[in-house]
Design an enzyme around this catalytic site. Structure first.
Site, PDB file in Angstrom:
ATOM      1  N   ASP A  57       0.825  -1.207   0.000  1.00 57.34           N
ATOM      2  CA  ASP A  57       0.000   0.000   0.000  1.00 57.34           C
ATOM      3  C   ASP A  57       0.863   1.264   0.000  1.00 57.34           C
ATOM      4  O   ASP A  57       1.984   1.256   0.507  1.00 57.34           O
ATOM      5  CB  ASP A  57      -0.916  -0.025   1.243  1.00 57.34           C
ATOM      6  CG  ASP A  57      -2.108   0.908   1.085  1.00 57.34           C
ATOM      7  OD1 ASP A  57      -2.374   1.375  -0.041  1.00 57.34           O
ATOM      8  OD2 ASP A  57      -2.775   1.178   2.104  1.00 57.34           O
TER       9      ASP A  57
ATOM     10  N   HIS B 165       2.514   3.526  -8.875  1.00 55.52           N
ATOM     11  CA  HIS B 165       2.312   2.107  -9.191  1.00 55.52           C
ATOM     12  C   HIS B 165       3.504   1.563  -9.982  1.00 55.52           C
ATOM     13  O   HIS B 165       3.952   0.448  -9.762  1.00 55.52           O
ATOM     14  CB  HIS B 165       1.021   1.908  -9.997  1.00 55.52           C
ATOM     15  CG  HIS B 165      -0.224   2.312  -9.251  1.00 55.52           C
ATOM     16  ND1 HIS B 165      -0.472   1.908  -7.956  1.00 55.52           N
ATOM     17  CD2 HIS B 165      -1.290   3.074  -9.618  1.00 55.52           C
ATOM     18  CE1 HIS B 165      -1.643   2.409  -7.565  1.00 55.52           C
ATOM     19  NE2 HIS B 165      -2.150   3.125  -8.551  1.00 55.52           N
TER      20      HIS B 165
ATOM     21  N   LEU C  83      10.970 -20.452  -5.014  1.00 61.63           N
ATOM     22  CA  LEU C  83      10.016 -19.567  -4.335  1.00 61.63           C
ATOM     23  C   LEU C  83       8.714 -19.604  -5.118  1.00 61.63           C
ATOM     24  O   LEU C  83       8.745 -19.545  -6.352  1.00 61.63           O
ATOM     25  CB  LEU C  83      10.544 -18.125  -4.318  1.00 61.63           C
ATOM     26  CG  LEU C  83       9.562 -17.056  -3.822  1.00 61.63           C
ATOM     27  CD1 LEU C  83       9.539 -17.021  -2.293  1.00 61.63           C
ATOM     28  CD2 LEU C  83       9.919 -15.665  -4.341  1.00 61.63           C
TER      29      LEU C  83
HETATM   30  C1  IPE Z   1      -5.410  -2.799  -0.353  1.00 59.54           C
HETATM   31  O1  IPE Z   1      -5.093  -1.453  -0.459  1.00 59.54           O
HETATM   32  C2  IPE Z   1      -5.340  -3.444  -1.702  1.00 59.54           C
HETATM   33  C3  IPE Z   1      -4.011  -3.554  -2.273  1.00 59.54           C
HETATM   34  C4  IPE Z   1      -2.883  -3.208  -1.717  1.00 59.54           C
HETATM   35  C5  IPE Z   1      -3.961  -4.140  -3.592  1.00 59.54           C
HETATM   36  P1  IPE Z   1      -6.241  -0.336  -0.588  1.00 59.54           P
HETATM   37  O2  IPE Z   1      -5.516   0.952  -0.710  1.00 59.54           O
HETATM   38  O3  IPE Z   1      -7.172  -0.689  -1.678  1.00 59.54           O
HETATM   39  O4  IPE Z   1      -6.991  -0.479   0.807  1.00 59.54           O
HETATM   40  P2  IPE Z   1      -7.859   0.579   1.616  1.00 59.54           P
HETATM   41  O5  IPE Z   1      -8.850   1.146   0.648  1.00 59.54           O
HETATM   42  O6  IPE Z   1      -6.916   1.620   2.110  1.00 59.54           O
HETATM   43  O7  IPE Z   1      -8.461  -0.195   2.747  1.00 59.54           O
HETATM   44  C1  IPE Z   2      -1.570   0.281  -3.417  1.00 59.25           C
HETATM   45  O1  IPE Z   2      -1.364   1.655  -3.424  1.00 59.25           O
HETATM   46  C2  IPE Z   2      -1.799  -0.283  -4.798  1.00 59.25           C
HETATM   47  C3  IPE Z   2      -3.185  -0.662  -5.086  1.00 59.25           C
HETATM   48  C4  IPE Z   2      -4.169  -0.647  -4.226  1.00 59.25           C
HETATM   49  C5  IPE Z   2      -3.481  -1.093  -6.423  1.00 59.25           C
HETATM   50  P1  IPE Z   2      -2.572   2.678  -3.424  1.00 59.25           P
HETATM   51  O2  IPE Z   2      -2.914   2.987  -4.842  1.00 59.25           O
HETATM   52  O3  IPE Z   2      -3.693   2.187  -2.580  1.00 59.25           O
HETATM   53  O4  IPE Z   2      -1.878   3.931  -2.752  1.00 59.25           O
HETATM   54  P2  IPE Z   2      -2.523   4.931  -1.676  1.00 59.25           P
HETATM   55  O5  IPE Z   2      -3.051   4.093  -0.554  1.00 59.25           O
HETATM   56  O6  IPE Z   2      -3.606   5.663  -2.400  1.00 59.25           O
HETATM   57  O7  IPE Z   2      -1.383   5.794  -1.282  1.00 59.25           O
HETATM   58 MG    MG Z   3      -4.110   2.335  -0.604  1.00 58.36          MG
END
Ligand code: IPE
Ligand code: IPE
Ligand code: MG
Length: 253
Positions: A28, A45, A139
């Site tokens: 995240d 990303h 792995l």
């Molecule tokens: C969880 O992250 C999903 C992934 C890392 C793929 P999100 O950013 O979607 O989760 P919330 O919305 O903060 O709970």
């Molecule tokens: C995690 O990073 C990747 C996915 C959920 C696909 P985020 O896109 O949720 O990044 P934040 O949480 O908005 O910083």
């Molecule tokens: Mg996120």
């Protein structure tokens, strides 16, 4: 004064103690990483793919058997269309560009989630990479794609109930989970300072150790992975028993 342990020493230290067999990561913070730099979210990303490469290599190097990465949740489909589209393209590019690296590192690619929802170019490259890496043994890298823990449990419950009806036991349900065949989950890591599970591996988390890192995923590298493993190695996993029972050799003692 706090001293920072050199990376090589930290790596050597985690290798001397029992390792988690199966580590899962909620990757995240990509969006925030980009926003902090005035960049579009997709730049975060993209940088996140670098972290995936580095962490996969590091996990294999220390001898972790299974690494499961939450790359796209079932709920993430509701993000703006442009972001979803860009994420799917990144995923397709990653699957194409990493096949050589996976072969070199003995990585077997696996995937869990509602894979039938993936666009065709992603599904095809995923199938290709899975087939090509199927014999690798160092792995198992599982990508959670269009994944939701509740969805997984519902799917497994339907399959297990069809076979067993009301006689179904926890083991039947477990055997019908998408993660069947992977070692039990030992360590769950979440990056970016959030302290929630966000519908990831709900069943499998039952006795996993949890580690939360404030580092945003695009900045996560070997040092952060090894710090999480070292944290795990300092825990006492009691599985409901008392500390004294564990010292004496198990239940009933
Ligand atoms: C969880 O992250 C999903 C992934 C890392 C793929 P999100 O950013 O979607 O989760 P919330 O919305 O903060 O709970
Ligand atoms: C995690 O990073 C990747 C996915 C959920 C696909 P985020 O896109 O949720 O990044 P934040 O949480 O908005 O910083
Ligand atoms: Mg996120």
């Amino acid at each position: 004064m706090t001293s920072i342990e050199p990376l090589a020493a930290l790596e050597a230290r985690v290798k001397t103690r029992p390792l988690p067999r199966h580590v899962a990561i909620i990757m995240d913070g990509n969006g925030r990483w980009a926003e902090q730099r005035g960049l579009p979210r997709i730049a975060g990303h993209r940088e996140g793919s670098e972290a995936v490469r580095a962490v996969t290599r590091a996990a294999r190097r220390v001898g972790i058997e299974a690494l499961t990465l939450y790359a796209f949740s079932a709920e993430n489909w509701a993000r703006p269309y442009a972001e979803v589209k860009a994420l799917m393209q990144l995923l397709a590019d990653y699957l194409e560009s990493e096949r050589g690296e996976m072969m070199e590192n003995g990585v077997r690619l696996n995937a869990i989630g509602e894979l039938e929802r993936l666009p065709r170019n992603v599904a095809e490259r995923l199938a290709q990479a899975r087939a090509e890496t199927a014999a690798n043994r160092d792995l198992v890298l599982t990508l959670a794609l269009s994944y939701g823990g509740r969805q997984e449990i519902v799917h497994a419950a339907r399959a297990a109930a069809a076979a067993k009806g009301a006689a179904l036991e926890a083991e039947d349900l477990e055997a019908a989970l998408w993660t069947h065949g992977l070692p039990p989950l030992d360590l769950l890591v979440r990056t970016s300072g959030e302290r929630r599970i966000s519908n990831f591996l709900l069943w499998q988390c039952a006795y996993a150790e949890l580690h939360f890192s404030d580092v945003l995923w695009p900045d996560f590298r070997d040092a952060e992975l090894f710090a999480a493993v070292a944290d795990f190695q300092g825990r006492q996993r009691r599985f409901g028993l008392t500390g004294a029972q564990l010292a004496d050799g198990g239940p009933g003692k």
